[in-house]
Design a protein around this motif. Structure first.
Motif, PDB file in Angstrom:
ATOM      1  N   GLU A 169     -58.035  -5.442  41.424  1.00 27.10           N
ATOM      2  CA  GLU A 169     -56.948  -5.889  42.289  1.00 27.10           C
ATOM      3  C   GLU A 169     -55.957  -6.751  41.506  1.00 27.10           C
ATOM      4  O   GLU A 169     -56.349  -7.685  40.795  1.00 27.10           O
ATOM      5  CB  GLU A 169     -57.492  -6.693  43.471  1.00 27.10           C
ATOM      6  N   ASP A 188     -48.925 -10.535  51.648  1.00 28.36           N
ATOM      7  CA  ASP A 188     -49.004  -9.622  52.788  1.00 28.36           C
ATOM      8  C   ASP A 188     -50.419  -9.062  52.860  1.00 28.36           C
ATOM      9  O   ASP A 188     -50.965  -8.582  51.852  1.00 28.36           O
ATOM     10  CB  ASP A 188     -47.998  -8.486  52.635  1.00 28.36           C
ATOM     11  N   TYR A 189     -51.001  -9.110  54.055  1.00 24.96           N
ATOM     12  CA  TYR A 189     -52.412  -8.731  54.223  1.00 24.96           C
ATOM     13  C   TYR A 189     -52.549  -7.740  55.376  1.00 24.96           C
ATOM     14  O   TYR A 189     -52.013  -7.950  56.457  1.00 24.96           O
ATOM     15  CB  TYR A 189     -53.246  -9.980  54.513  1.00 24.96           C
ATOM     16  N   ARG A 190     -53.301  -6.654  55.091  1.00 27.64           N
ATOM     17  CA  ARG A 190     -53.525  -5.641  56.131  1.00 27.64           C
ATOM     18  C   ARG A 190     -54.958  -5.738  56.620  1.00 27.64           C
ATOM     19  O   ARG A 190     -55.906  -5.501  55.885  1.00 27.64           O
ATOM     20  CB  ARG A 190     -53.268  -4.242  55.566  1.00 27.64           C
ATOM     21  N   PRO A 197     -49.360  -4.309  57.171  1.00 25.70           N
ATOM     22  CA  PRO A 197     -49.689  -5.660  56.722  1.00 25.70           C
ATOM     23  C   PRO A 197     -48.788  -6.700  57.372  1.00 25.70           C
ATOM     24  O   PRO A 197     -47.706  -6.391  57.869  1.00 25.70           O
ATOM     25  CB  PRO A 197     -49.460  -5.596  55.204  1.00 25.70           C
ATOM     26  N   SER A 232     -58.759  -6.337  48.237  1.00 27.14           N
ATOM     27  CA  SER A 232     -58.277  -4.960  48.242  1.00 27.14           C
ATOM     28  C   SER A 232     -57.324  -4.698  49.397  1.00 27.14           C
ATOM     29  O   SER A 232     -56.626  -3.679  49.407  1.00 27.14           O
ATOM     30  CB  SER A 232     -59.466  -3.994  48.319  1.00 27.14           C
ATOM     31  N   ARG A 233     -57.255  -5.618  50.372  1.00 25.55           N
ATOM     32  CA  ARG A 233     -56.345  -5.448  51.514  1.00 25.55           C
ATOM     33  C   ARG A 233     -55.068  -6.249  51.340  1.00 25.55           C
ATOM     34  O   ARG A 233     -54.221  -6.274  52.238  1.00 25.55           O
ATOM     35  CB  ARG A 233     -57.048  -5.860  52.803  1.00 25.55           C
ATOM     36  N   THR A 235     -51.530  -6.558  49.905  1.00 24.45           N
ATOM     37  CA  THR A 235     -50.510  -5.627  49.431  1.00 24.45           C
ATOM     38  C   THR A 235     -49.352  -6.406  48.828  1.00 24.45           C
ATOM     39  O   THR A 235     -49.043  -7.524  49.247  1.00 24.45           O
ATOM     40  CB  THR A 235     -49.998  -4.744  50.568  1.00 24.45           C
ATOM     41  N   GLY A 236     -48.717  -5.816  47.847  1.00 30.62           N
ATOM     42  CA  GLY A 236     -47.563  -6.468  47.230  1.00 30.62           C
ATOM     43  C   GLY A 236     -47.972  -7.608  46.317  1.00 30.62           C
ATOM     44  O   GLY A 236     -49.118  -7.732  45.888  1.00 30.62           O
TER      45      GLY A 236
END
Length: 341
Positions: A169, A188-190, A197, A232-233, A235-236
């Motif tokens: 990551e 940003d988190y999904r 996200p 892993s979740r 993003t960006g």
């Protein structure tokens, strides 16, 4: 430009360590740039001094001497507090000198037995595939400098073990540095149940690897509570925020325990699910009972704890919850949220 205190202390330490005889205050003052600046006759004199100030400047300036003396005494105390042994020596003329003998400021040799060397060498090699490979390699070199022979491989004898900490990551390195420096971050988190996200503003506490995945524990400012995030979740890019922490950092950060609780590891109840044959091996590994149903489906009894619904959603159409009803409803709600986007 004022010379940084750290540089001034380093220069003083080098002078004291490199001297073959005790150095007087006068010699130290003339050898270190910051002290030369502090001892300047015109230092601290106003742009339009009175006659008394001018006279003091011509004589060398008692004010500049006082400034240097205060600075030197503070620096000497700081170096002693940091562990440097500074001797005060008086010569035949009664002049006081200062000296830091190398033999008094040298650490004793580090000795390691075979088991200690093997353990440290193994720990260094764990990181060789991660972004800390350079630091791990440097640590191994220092280990050899501390007494581990070149011909001895600390990994030998453990060939059956291949410990690795995979770090794929991109968020790992900036988060590791943010944890070390106590710097808040924004990313940003999904979530598992969300299609898109959302931004999270976090004060990072600790990173930990559990079951092959990296997790971050910290204080979520937007929610005002402790949260754990799977890297892993994210993003960006992870962005740093200059402001300090607003919440106290706990003495013990239980990342694994928190994630284990979400995954049902600490559950005292059971759930009954149907799982498509050949799918969901992590669920099969946790199952207390497995029964073949035919038509490509199996029935599993698994531990049920907080967060199990989010984990089951990750397996999509391969999982059907039979009971309890509350778990089935939670999974259905999450799936509907994902479908709506």
């Amino acid at each position: 430009m004022a010379i940084a205190k750290a540089e001034r202390l380093m220069n003083l330490a080098l002078c004291l360590l490199g001297a073959r005889r005790p150095l007087s205050k006068r010699e130290l003052r003339d050898s270190i740039e910051a002290y030369v600046e502090a001892a300047r006759p015109d230092r601290g004199v106003a742009a339009r001094p009175d006659k008394g100030a001018s006279a003091r400047s011509e004589k060398g300036g008692s004010g500049s001497d006082d400034s240097f003396n205060r600075m030197f005494e503070r620096d000497k105390d700081d170096l002693r507090e940091l562990g440097l042994v500074i001797e005060t020596v008086e010569n035949l003329d009664g002049e006081v000198g200062y000296l830091a003998r190398r033999d008094s400021n040298r650490l004793p040799p580090i000795t390691l037995d075979a088991e200690e060397a093997a353990a440290l060498g193994l720990a260094a090699k764990v990181w060789q595939q991660a972004r800390l490979a350079g630091a791990a390699s440097g640590a191994l070199q220092k280990l050899r400098a501390a007494g581990l022979p070149e011909e001895v491989d600390p990994y030998e004898g453990h060939a059956a073990l291949e410990p690795r900490i995979p770090v794929h990551e991109a968020a790992f390195e900036p988060l590791m540095l943010a944890c070390r420096d106590r710097r808040p971050v924004l990313f940003d988190y999904r979530k598992a149940s969300a299609a898109h996200p959302e931004p999270r503003h976090v004060e990072p506490w600790a990173l930990e690897c559990w079951r092959g995945h990296w997790y971050l524990a910290g204080f979520d400012r937007d929610r005002g509570a402790e949260r754990v995030f799977r890297l892993s979740r994210i993003t960006g890019r992870v962005r740093s925020r200059g402001t300090g922490f607003t919440a106290p950092v706990p003495d013990v950060v239980t990342v694994r325990e928190t994630v284990a609780g979400w995954a049902g590891e600490t559950a005292d109840r059971s759930a009954l699910i149907r799982l498509r044959s050949g799918a969901g091996y992590p669920l099969r590994a946790k199952a207390a009972k497995v029964r073949e149903l035919g038509d490509g489906w199996d029935e599993l009894e698994i531990p049920y704890g907080h967060g199990l619904d989010a984990w089951l959603v990750e397996f999509g159409p391969d999982v059907v919850v039979v009971e309890p009803a509350e778990l089935r409803a939670d999974v259905v709600d999450r799936l509907r949220a994902v479908a709506k986007g």
